[in-house]
Structure formats: structure tokens, C-alpha cells
Design a protein around this motif. Structure first.
Motif, short mmCIF file in Angstrom:
data_model
loop_
_atom_site.label_atom_id
_atom_site.label_comp_id
_atom_site.label_asym_id
_atom_site.label_seq_id
_atom_site.Cartn_x
_atom_site.Cartn_y
_atom_site.Cartn_z
N ASP A 123 32.46 37.77 35.02
CA ASP A 123 32.43 37.05 36.29
C ASP A 123 33.59 36.07 36.41
OD1 ASP A 123 30.15 38.41 36.92
OD2 ASP A 123 28.79 36.80 36.32
N LYS A 124 33.89 35.38 35.31
CA LYS A 124 34.96 34.38 35.32
C LYS A 124 36.32 35.04 35.60
CE LYS A 124 37.21 30.95 32.34
NZ LYS A 124 37.21 30.34 31.00
N LEU A 125 36.61 36.12 34.90
CA LEU A 125 37.89 36.80 35.08
C LEU A 125 37.97 37.48 36.45
CD1 LEU A 125 38.50 38.40 31.57
CD2 LEU A 125 39.64 36.42 32.56
N HIS A 126 36.84 38.03 36.88
CA HIS A 126 36.84 38.70 38.18
C HIS A 126 37.19 37.72 39.30
CE1 HIS A 126 35.29 40.75 41.76
NE2 HIS A 126 35.49 41.87 41.10
N ASP A 127 36.57 36.54 39.27
CA ASP A 127 36.85 35.53 40.28
C ASP A 127 38.31 35.08 40.24
OD1 ASP A 127 34.24 35.65 41.03
OD2 ASP A 127 33.62 33.86 39.93
N GLY B 104 51.20 42.76 33.69
CA GLY B 104 51.43 41.59 32.86
C GLY B 104 50.20 40.89 32.33
N LEU B 105 49.04 41.57 32.37
CA LEU B 105 47.81 40.93 31.89
C LEU B 105 47.59 41.12 30.39
CD1 LEU B 105 45.37 41.70 34.83
CD2 LEU B 105 46.32 39.48 34.17
N ILE B 106 48.31 42.07 29.79
CA ILE B 106 48.28 42.25 28.34
C ILE B 106 49.68 42.56 27.85
CG2 ILE B 106 45.88 43.08 28.28
CD1 ILE B 106 46.96 45.93 27.98
N ASP C 27 41.52 38.84 43.48
CA ASP C 27 42.38 38.71 44.66
C ASP C 27 43.86 38.82 44.31
OD1 ASP C 27 40.18 38.37 46.26
OD2 ASP C 27 40.20 36.19 46.13
N LYS C 28 44.21 38.37 43.11
CA LYS C 28 45.61 38.38 42.68
C LYS C 28 46.08 39.79 42.33
CE LYS C 28 48.79 36.00 39.55
NZ LYS C 28 48.90 35.02 38.44
#
Length: 340
Positions: A265-269, A322-324, A273-274
Motif C-alpha cells: 500500500d505504501k509503495l503503491h500510493d 530506475g526503480l531497481i 501516479d509517477k
């Protein structure tokens, strides 16, 4: 007196020993108290969802949770009714006697209420189990024999000295072989095995074994078919004992799933959108990597039911945005998540 045919193999003895050891470990870790009401509720929801999913109910775990919580859910009316019925049946479980045939009929009446014409009564017609191509996998005994066969099975169940772990598995198989109802036999067979196990050790009332059976659904049917061909339940007993051991060994992962859900939930929020181009499965891969730094593609896939090839595709997507990043070589290195 009728005695169901089965052989106590070396594998069965080994599995009984390992499960008994796990019972000791769990009892030592939680003491004499049952888990919290919230955890018991969560496990029951998982059990209901998995058992009905095996029977082709398409409602998601969240939808089942919402039904349990009394929320309105959009879905096929019969599938929603299946969930509501299962909730009532599992709530009734502590009040039922695992050795009373009339209680089995009562539970079936709840489980199949408003789904079939004669819920809670044995079938009056012939039935068979068919695959998706219409091929008959199992032809059940004639309807006239059902009350006799079920009476024999319950009499054996009441008097047997067989170890409760083996006893419950044998009952489950014999129940499926007899196929005493026009519908609902699969879910009732699994339900009644839980009844027998919980009477022996209370912790089986809240360990979601059904989730393991669902993960190995095709093996479940193959074990039944193999036992049918052999004329005894040994193969099915071995399969179910492996599921029981798996469920107990992985019981602590329930808390891990809670943490992963919160992280989800934390990462999804933060990222949805980004990075609108990321699919839900790509996000799931990211969540697992965040919770388990350095986990390889095969291990990630095992946790979220994706193939290694699929995971590598999503890893490449996550890398491109760029997330990993890759740390070290392709052979010995690992993927590192770049966000907090």
C-alpha cells in the motif's frame, strides 16, 4: 466392520513425525492461547477463499474479506452465496461433532443453502467427476449405496486407532470416493478433515491448510485419481500430509504477508501516479524485492505465483524506469531497490 484400504508407507511415517514436531514447535511459540481474533479471522477468510477457488469460484481474497465484513460486493450471485454459506458453516464448526453423521448433513445444509435443491441430504441420483473435456474421471457408487457407505465410514472413524493425521486423510479420500452429495463434495471433504484434525489438536482450526491445497490443485486431483486406480488411499494420504506439513512450516509467513501488504500500500500510493506504465504484477515484483532484498528471480516468482521468465521481464521494466539497479555481476550479483 468396514476398514478403508490404505498402506502406512515410509513416507507417511516420516511426514507424521515431521508434522508432530511442527505441532510441538508451534505450541511452544504461541503457548496455550489461540492466536488473536484478528489472525483467526484472517486465516478463516484464506481457508474459505482457497476452498471455493478450488471449486472454480472466481471471487478475489479481497472480495471474500468484504463479504465477511458485511460490505457490498459486485460479483456472480451464486459465487457470493457460496462465500456467505461457507462463512456460516465455518462459524458453526466448533459446535459440531466430527463423529456424528447428522452434523455432517447439517454442515452441508449450510454450505450449499440456496445453491442446490436438496442441501443437507444425500444424493438420490448417480454422479461422476468429469474433466474439462467431458471425460469421466470418477464414477461414484450408486445413490442407494450412499447411506450404507457413509454409515460404515463414520463407524470406522469413531472406532479406529489409526493416528489422527492419517485417519483424517483417509476419511477425506473415502468421502470423495463415495461422493455422497449432488454438489459440494470437494469443499465438504476438506471441511470435515479440518473438523477431525481440530478435534485432535485445536491449532488445526486456524491453520489455513486450504491455501496449500489450492497451490497444488492439480496434484490434489492426481492424488485422488492415483488412489482410485490403486484401490486404496495411500497416495492421497501422502499428498495431504505434505500439504499439512507445508502449511505448518510456513505458518509464520502470515505475519510476513501482513508486512508485505502494508509495504504494498505504501509503495503503491507513492509510485502509482509517477509510474503509470507499471502493471500490477511489476509492482508486486517490486514489493517482494523491497521486503526481501537480494532475492533472485526464481524466489520472487515462487512468492507471487509467476514464472522465472515473467519475473525477469518485470525486473527489466523496473530497471528501465530506475526503480531497481543491478549490484554486482549477472551471475553473483543482486537487484537493489532504489527507493525508501
Amino acid at each position: 466392520m468396514y476398514k478403508p484400504p490404505f498402506t502406512i508407507s515410509d513416507e507417511i511415517l516420516d511426514l507424521v513425525s515431521k508434522i508432530s514436531e511442527q505441532i510441538g514447535i508451534l505450541n511452544a511459540s504461541i503457548g496455550d492461547d489461540a492466536p488473536s481474533l484478528m489472525l483467526r479471522k484472517k486465516n478463516q477468510i484464506k481457508t474459505i477463499h482457497s476452498s471455493l477457488a478450488i471449486e472454480n469460484n472466481t471471487l478475489s481474497l479481497k472480495q471474500v474479506t468484504d463479504i465477511v465484513d458485511g460490505k457490498r460486493v459486485l460479483g456472480a450471485p451464486d459465487e457470493i452465496q457460496e462465500v456467505k454459506n461457507a462463512i456460516e458453516a465455518y462459524r458453526l464448526m466448533p459446535q459440531l461433532n466430527a463423529f456424528k453423521e447428522k452434523d455432517l448433513l447439517k454442515a452441508h445444509g449450510l454450505m450449499m443453502k440456496d445453491l442446490i435443491p436438496h442441501a443437507g441430504t444425500y444424493r438420490q441420483e448417480g454422479v461422476g467427476v468429469f474433466d474439462g473435456n467431458g471425460n469421466c474421471l470418477h464414477m461414484a457408487p450408486p445413490a442407494a449405496r450412499v447411506p450404507i457407505l457413509m454409515g460404515d465410514l463414520f463407524q470406522w472413524s469413531k472406532t479406529t486407532n489409526v493416528h489422527p493425521l492419517i485417519h483424517s486423510c483417509v476419511f477425506h479420500y473415502e468421502f470423495e470416493f463415495i461422493h455422497p452429495f449432488t454438489d459440494g463434495n470437494g469443499r465438504m471433504g476438506r471441511y470435515w478433515q479440518t473438523m477431525l484434525l481440530a478435534r485432535w489438536k485445536g491449532l488445526f482450526a486456524w491453520i489455513p491448510v486450504e491455501t496449500i491445497v489450492k497451490e497444488h490443485q492439480q496434484e490434489y486431483y492426481k492424488a485422488i485419481a492415483k488412489s482410485d486406480a490403486a484401490g486404496e488411499s495411500t497416495a492421497f494420504v501422502e499428498f495431504m500430509l505434505r500439504c499439512l506439513l507445508d502449511a505448518m512450516e510456513n505458518y509464520e509467513e502470515i505475519d510476513e504477508e501482513d508486512n508485505r501488504a502494508k509495504l504494498h500500500d505504501k509503495l503503491h500510493d507513492k509510485l502509482h501516479d509517477k509510474f503509470p506504465e507499471l502493471s500490477d504484477k511489476a509492482f508486486r515484483v517490486l514489493y517482494v524485492l523491497k521486503a526481501h532484498p537480494g532475492l533472485k528471480a526464481e524466489g520472487i516468482g515462487a512468492k507471487i505465483s509467476l514464472s522465472e521468465r515473467q519475473v525477469k521481464t518485470y525486473l527489466n521494466t523496473l530497471k528501465q524506469v530506475g526503480l531497481i539497479v543491478r549490484v554486482g555481476s549477472n551471475k553473483t550479483g543482486y537487484w537493489k531497490v532504489t527507493i525508501d
